[in-house]
Enzyme design. Structure first.
Site, PDB file in Angstrom:
ATOM      1  N   ARG A 282      24.984  51.877  38.966  1.00 44.61           N
ATOM      2  CA  ARG A 282      25.491  50.630  39.398  1.00 44.61           C
ATOM      3  C   ARG A 282      25.028  49.976  40.545  1.00 44.61           C
ATOM      4  NH1 ARG A 282      29.585  47.643  38.200  1.00 44.61           N
ATOM      5  NH2 ARG A 282      28.540  46.361  39.360  1.00 44.61           N
TER       6      ARG A 282
ATOM      7  N   TYR B  47      41.502  33.563  31.054  1.00 46.31           N
ATOM      8  CA  TYR B  47      40.198  33.743  31.942  1.00 46.31           C
ATOM      9  C   TYR B  47      39.293  32.217  31.665  1.00 46.31           C
ATOM     10  CZ  TYR B  47      40.354  38.360  33.974  1.00 46.31           C
ATOM     11  OH  TYR B  47      40.506  39.326  34.689  1.00 46.31           O
TER      12      TYR B  47
ATOM     13  N   ARG C 116      33.748  53.765  38.702  1.00 46.04           N
ATOM     14  CA  ARG C 116      33.356  53.743  40.017  1.00 46.04           C
ATOM     15  C   ARG C 116      33.650  55.229  40.892  1.00 46.04           C
ATOM     16  NH1 ARG C 116      30.315  50.652  42.609  1.00 46.04           N
ATOM     17  NH2 ARG C 116      29.962  48.448  41.841  1.00 46.04           N
TER      18      ARG C 116
ATOM     19  N   ARG D 127      39.398  53.118  31.687  1.00 41.47           N
ATOM     20  CA  ARG D 127      38.296  52.826  32.800  1.00 41.47           C
ATOM     21  C   ARG D 127      37.853  54.116  33.186  1.00 41.47           C
ATOM     22  NH1 ARG D 127      40.130  48.451  36.981  1.00 41.47           N
ATOM     23  NH2 ARG D 127      41.013  47.389  35.128  1.00 41.47           N
TER      24      ARG D 127
END
Lengths: 370, 370
Positions: free
Chosen positions: A62, A176, A53, A49
């Site tokens: 974003r 999921y 962010r 990742r």
């Protein structure tokens, strides 16, 4: 009804005589060499990742575009993929995407709800729903990511940096699709397994079909390595269940992809310490280790495979003295092993201070030059 | 300032010469004997969270009373504690309560929010907040539970059924107090550990003080056994972190309680397979095993300790044929061990069919009579 016969000629055509190979220059990078167990001048480093962010550049994108917008736009995905390479010079890039959009091609409706995480609007609630799932070619759902790979691979090649393609593992995607989102205990998924084992098998087979196709096409598009993310099997399953309900399908993926492409493949999971040897037995060139176990355990279970890991992502929130101590611990456990890639034990956290990332990259490099 | 001197006399008075012992008749029950490694006529069985939502009698009480109301009312707690004993004849009862209200005596504000789980209104957000925590005697927050034990113990004694008292482990309680609720990655808790190790130590010491007092008082009130629940350490911590930040405090609890009471103590954790031997080394008479590992692993790591576990709670949602197969697997792994207690690998789920509970109890009994 006449039986369909497969002639020897057709069998041959199904067996690709020529494997897809990766760029020969990138083959000689320290990341790819380490994946294949070869010795390198320095320990390669990248972070799961790493496009995320914690970077202001990412947050700026974003702020204007949703998660799915970025994934579906080749230009934005390519830009975000390059951000951590430009900022920190990691030894590998990973294409910016997500494991779940692949499910949309099969007939599931996906949304990322801020604060709630990914949600499936029409989760699989019956064996019939499983039988209605399609297994279309990867382009149907992942055209944006495949195009992003085509777009960003040459840019990375100019920096002599390999690109990693990836895919969620069958259990993780199935959970999921069945739970409709994240889960604590995976009750519905496991109840399906235990109650309708043949429906579970059909679901897993469908997922494997789609996943193999998608992984191979990522290499065709320009990825030089692959990673399978089995994030949830370890949280949910016992050793016996893993062997019965997961291992056959993960094994199929590694075998089927490896038959078609000649690119290193990382086998990553978390929370699977009770049966890491069974995870390793599924295949792949590199065994990913989460941060909970000492890295030496992973080497012990990896056999001939290389090992990737396993700094606790939360160590990056600690003061430098503590962070350095933890990097030293990881490096000490990897000492003397050729096939080793420095990484976190799971994805980097959004609130990670940027300077700790730079410092970690620099420190791992300086230590491995010693 | 004059130094405070502890005289030999005072030292003696701090060392209780007479341990609190449990009821001698209950001492001979198969549950207590199994906890202490002695052979029994049958395998004892009870379920974690056996007083809970899967029972209509429990739901009827909770329809009229909140979670905290039930915990704070000795009569309601006692009633709920008896429900699964009356319905299924489990070999042990566990007092109906929760691990978190103990924090309220220390100064934290707790609420159970339906659909969201427990929330701390004023989580520990600074080292100063840790220093402001009180360490009052257990009655301040847990009077209701202590009174419930006094109320229900004689009723259980009449049925020759021992009562288990319990407490959350220091890490698990600390993580709730710091995160303000449940957590996925325990970032704040671990950041505190890594950044302010001495504040972490002070917090853990305060928790241990309160926990030891509470556990001892539960035995005084009538509990015949104890259980420490470390539900979250395994999800959060590496082996090295467990040894540094958790093991010393859990060890203190087992040692301090055992110095004062002569009751079996169960050491339960989940997700700690990467270092189960270090969990066992903390102490206790019984090592609790979650469902992820084969029970034989737990026996291998338990040394002289008895073992409790480890049917997957989700197996109780499966058809009988599958459920029976899984019970057989667990019993086969426990075969030949005296110190063994049949239980789930974690708490029973709210949507468990009641008939599967009865059938499991009957089947385990019938098998162990063979």
């Amino acid at each position: 009804m006449q039986k369909i016969r497969i002639t020897p000629y057709e069998l041959d055509s199904m067996r690709p005589t020529q494997k897809i190979t990766i760029n020969p220059t990138l083959r000689q990078t320290r990341f790819i060499k380490s994946c294949l167990g070869e010795s390198t001048d320095q320990t390669p480093i990248w972070f799961m990742r790493q496009a995320g962010r914690y970077m202001a550049e990412y947050r700026a994108i974003r702020a204007k575009h949703s998660m799915l917008d970025v994934i579906n736009s080749p230009e934005l995905s390519a830009e975000v993929t390059m951000q951590p390479i430009n900022a920190f010079g990691f030894d590998a890039a990973i294409i910016f995407s997500d494991i779940l959009p692949l499910l949309t091609g099969m007939g599931l409706k996906l949304d990322f709800i801020p604060g709630k995480g990914p949600q499936i609007e029409n989760p699989l609630d019956s064996t019939k729903a499983i039988d209605m799932l399609a297994t279309p070619p990867a382009e149907v759902s992942m055209q944006g990511t495949l195009d992003a790979i085509k777009l960003v691979a040459p840019e990375l090649e100019a920096k002599n940096t390999p690109l990693i393609g990836f895919c969620g593992a069958p259990f993780t995607l199935a959970s999921y699709a069945i739970e409709g989102g994240g889960s604590k205990v995976y009750a519905k998924t496991k109840a399906l397994m235990y109650t309708h084992p043949s429906a579970w098998q059909r679901l897993m087979d469908k997922l494997v079909t789609v996943q193999v196709d998608y992984l191979v096409k990522q290499v065709k598009a320009g990825a030089s390595a692959l990673q399978l993310f089995d994030s949830w099997a370890g949280a949910a399953l016992s050793k016996a269940d893993y062997i019965q309900y997961v291992q056959p399908y993960n094994t199929k993926i590694f075998a089927a992809v490896k038959r078609q492409v000649d690119a290193p493949f990382i086998n990553f999971s978390t929370g699977t310490h009770a049966y890491l040897e069974d995870v390793a037995a599924c295949g792949g060139d590199v065994l990913g280790a989460d941060w909970r176990m000492p890295l030496s355990n992973a080497f012990a279970k990896a056999g001939d495979m290389a090992v990737m890991g396993n700094l606790d992502p939360i160590a990056l929130l600690a003061p430098w003295r503590e962070l350095r101590y933890r990097i030293d611990q990881v490096l000490a456990e990897a000492e003397g092993h050729d096939g080793y890639i420095f990484n976190l034990g799971h994805g980097i956290l959004p609130n990670t201070p940027i300077e700790n990332v730079q410092r970690t990259v620099d420190y791992v490099r300086s230590k491995s030059r010693e």
